[in-house]
Design an enzyme around this catalytic site. Structure first.
Site, PDB file in Angstrom:
ATOM      1  CG  HIS A  32      -1.986  -1.046   1.165  1.00 34.38           C
ATOM      2  ND1 HIS A  32      -2.976  -1.154   2.118  1.00 34.38           N
ATOM      3  CD2 HIS A  32      -2.227  -2.040   0.269  1.00 34.38           C
ATOM      4  CE1 HIS A  32      -3.769  -2.170   1.822  1.00 34.38           C
ATOM      5  NE2 HIS A  32      -3.333  -2.721   0.702  1.00 34.38           N
TER       6      HIS A  32
ATOM      7  CB  CYS B  52      -2.113   1.406   6.258  1.00 33.49           C
ATOM      8  SG  CYS B  52      -1.706   0.648   4.667  1.00 33.49           S
TER       9      CYS B  52
ATOM     10  NE  ARG C 176      -8.043   1.384 -26.336  1.00 37.29           N
ATOM     11  CZ  ARG C 176      -7.815   0.919 -27.553  1.00 37.29           C
ATOM     12  NH1 ARG C 176      -6.620   0.420 -27.863  1.00 37.29           N
ATOM     13  NH2 ARG C 176      -8.759   0.958 -28.473  1.00 37.29           N
TER      14      ARG C 176
ATOM     15  CG  LEU D  58     -10.027  -3.915 -27.860  1.00 31.79           C
ATOM     16  CD1 LEU D  58     -11.105  -4.776 -27.215  1.00 31.79           C
ATOM     17  CD2 LEU D  58     -10.555  -2.525 -28.170  1.00 31.79           C
TER      18      LEU D  58
ATOM     19  CB  THR E 204     -16.387  -3.696 -31.613  1.00 31.71           C
ATOM     20  OG1 THR E 204     -17.411  -2.715 -31.422  1.00 31.71           O
ATOM     21  CG2 THR E 204     -15.047  -2.995 -31.702  1.00 31.71           C
TER      22      THR E 204
ATOM     23  CD  GLU F 259      -2.067   4.190   3.324  1.00 25.60           C
ATOM     24  OE1 GLU F 259      -3.254   4.337   3.672  1.00 25.60           O
ATOM     25  OE2 GLU F 259      -1.705   3.388   2.429  1.00 25.60           O
TER      26      GLU F 259
END
Length: 370
Positions: free
Chosen positions: A58, A92, A192, A212, A204, A60
């Site tokens: 994380h 945390c 994206r 993509l 599509t 922190e």
């Protein structure tokens, strides 16, 4: 000689840095939020951190690790309430307490019911000063996917549309055509890179054979999970998406009637296949979104054609929209939203226009849920 910055101005400057650091992780930290953190002592930055790919470590703990002993008596600026529960890593708040942080400035309370103010409470119980709300508006945008998944059990949905000046999204006969210029295409690739997943329909895939992926220089690894709505599981193995499933994940959603043989063949190519209910050949979109959220997806970019775009608009599942308008006309062509006027999006009472800017020769207008 300039006067020294006020405490309020310094707080704002350091929080803006924390927010910028957090955005580095957008699209890479799911299922966890992309948090930023800065440790400051006597006006000097002694540690910086942001959530790492996959959601851990994380922010922190990253910032505190870099600060080391300098964290004693320092201020921690963080874009989201520090976690207070044991997940795959320790809380945390324990690391903050152990490091000797004296003050925590946090932008936004975490709506995760396992946190939801408990992190702040534990810090205050240990005598740490906690101040909240600075930078909350930007933090709410940055953490919208996390909050949406916690509150509604689905990802935050960004719909991207490109339309000609006369509101068309393609040529007659559903033939694809380049609508926007190079600058707009580069902006889409940037979007994206900040998405956990990108979704299109089988139409599509069949008409455009898209990759993509994120094709900005050096950014291929930021490509999102590619999600295909394919009720009958008819995606050809010859498509670029099927052929690269082991490089960038591909998740295909089929209906109950899709061929089991086709499913086995797709799985052999490295494609993950999910089944949801379908009606009249249309997949149950809320069920698709719930499945994505269950797999950890928090930010979904919908880049499908007029049929998929209209389905999301009609189902009130659009939380943000990016509308690229070209200055060029198409004339005879297909509408941007199948069976709907474009005003179903642009004049929707559920959405508000928040920004408009020139992107090369095109114009980008952004919308957000009210």
């Amino acid at each position: 000689m300039s006067s020294p910055a006020t405490p309020e101005a310094s707080d704002n400057r350091f929080m803006q840095l924390a927010l910028a650091l957090g955005r580095r992780g957008l699209g890479r930290t799911w299922p966890n939020p992309a948090v930023g953190a800065v440790v400051v002592k006597d006006g000097t930055i002694v540690g910086r951190g942001w959530t790492q790919p996959g959601g851990r470590p994380h922010a922190e703990t990253e910032a505190l690790k870099r600060a080391g002993k300098a964290a004693q008596g320092a201020t921690l600026y963080v874009t989201l309430e520090p976690c207070s529960h044991h997940g795959k890593t320790p809380p945390c708040v324990d690391a903050i307490i152990k490091a000797g942080i004296a003050r925590v400035v946090s932008a936004l309370e975490d709506v995760n019911p396992e946190v939801a103010g408990k992190g702040y409470a534990r810090l205050r119980e240990r005598g740490i000063v906690v101040e909240t709300g600075l930078g909350a508006e930007q933090a709410a945008r940055d953490h919208a996917g996390h909050s949406r998944r916690m509150r509604d059990g689905r990802p935050e949905v960004l719909l991207k549309l490109a339309v000609s000046s006369d509101g068309k999204a393609g040529l007659a006969g559903r033939k694809p055509v380049g609508i926007t210029g190079e600058a707009a295409r580069l902006r889409v690739h940037q979007m994206r890179a900040e998405a956990d997943a990108i979704l299109v329909g089988i139409g599509t895939v069949l008409s455009d054979d898209p990759h993509l992926t994120c094709r900005l220089p050096g950014m291929f690894e930021r490509s999102p999970v590619r999600v295909i709505l394919d009720a009958r599981l008819r995606i050809p193995l010859s498509t670029a998406i099927a052929g690269t499933a082991r490089e960038v994940p591909v998740w295909v959603f089929g209906g109950p009637g899709g061929s089991p043989v086709a499913e086995d063949v797709l799985k052999a190519k490295g494609v993950e296949v999910f089944r949801v209910d379908a009606k009249d050949g249309r997949l149950d979109l809320p069920a698709v979104l719930k499945t994505l959220a269950d797999r950890g997806i928090t930010r979904l970019m919908v880049e499908g054609g007029p049929t998929v775009a209209a389905a999301f608009v009609a189902a009130d599942l659009v939380d943000q929209a990016a509308l690229f308008r070209s200055p060029n006309e198409i004339g005879q062509g297909i509408e941007a939203l199948e069976g709907l006027r474009l005003t179903a999006l642009t004049k929707s009472p559920k959405l508000k226009s928040t920004a408009s800017e020139a992107v090369g020769i095109d114009t980008l207008e952004m919308f957000e849920r009210n």
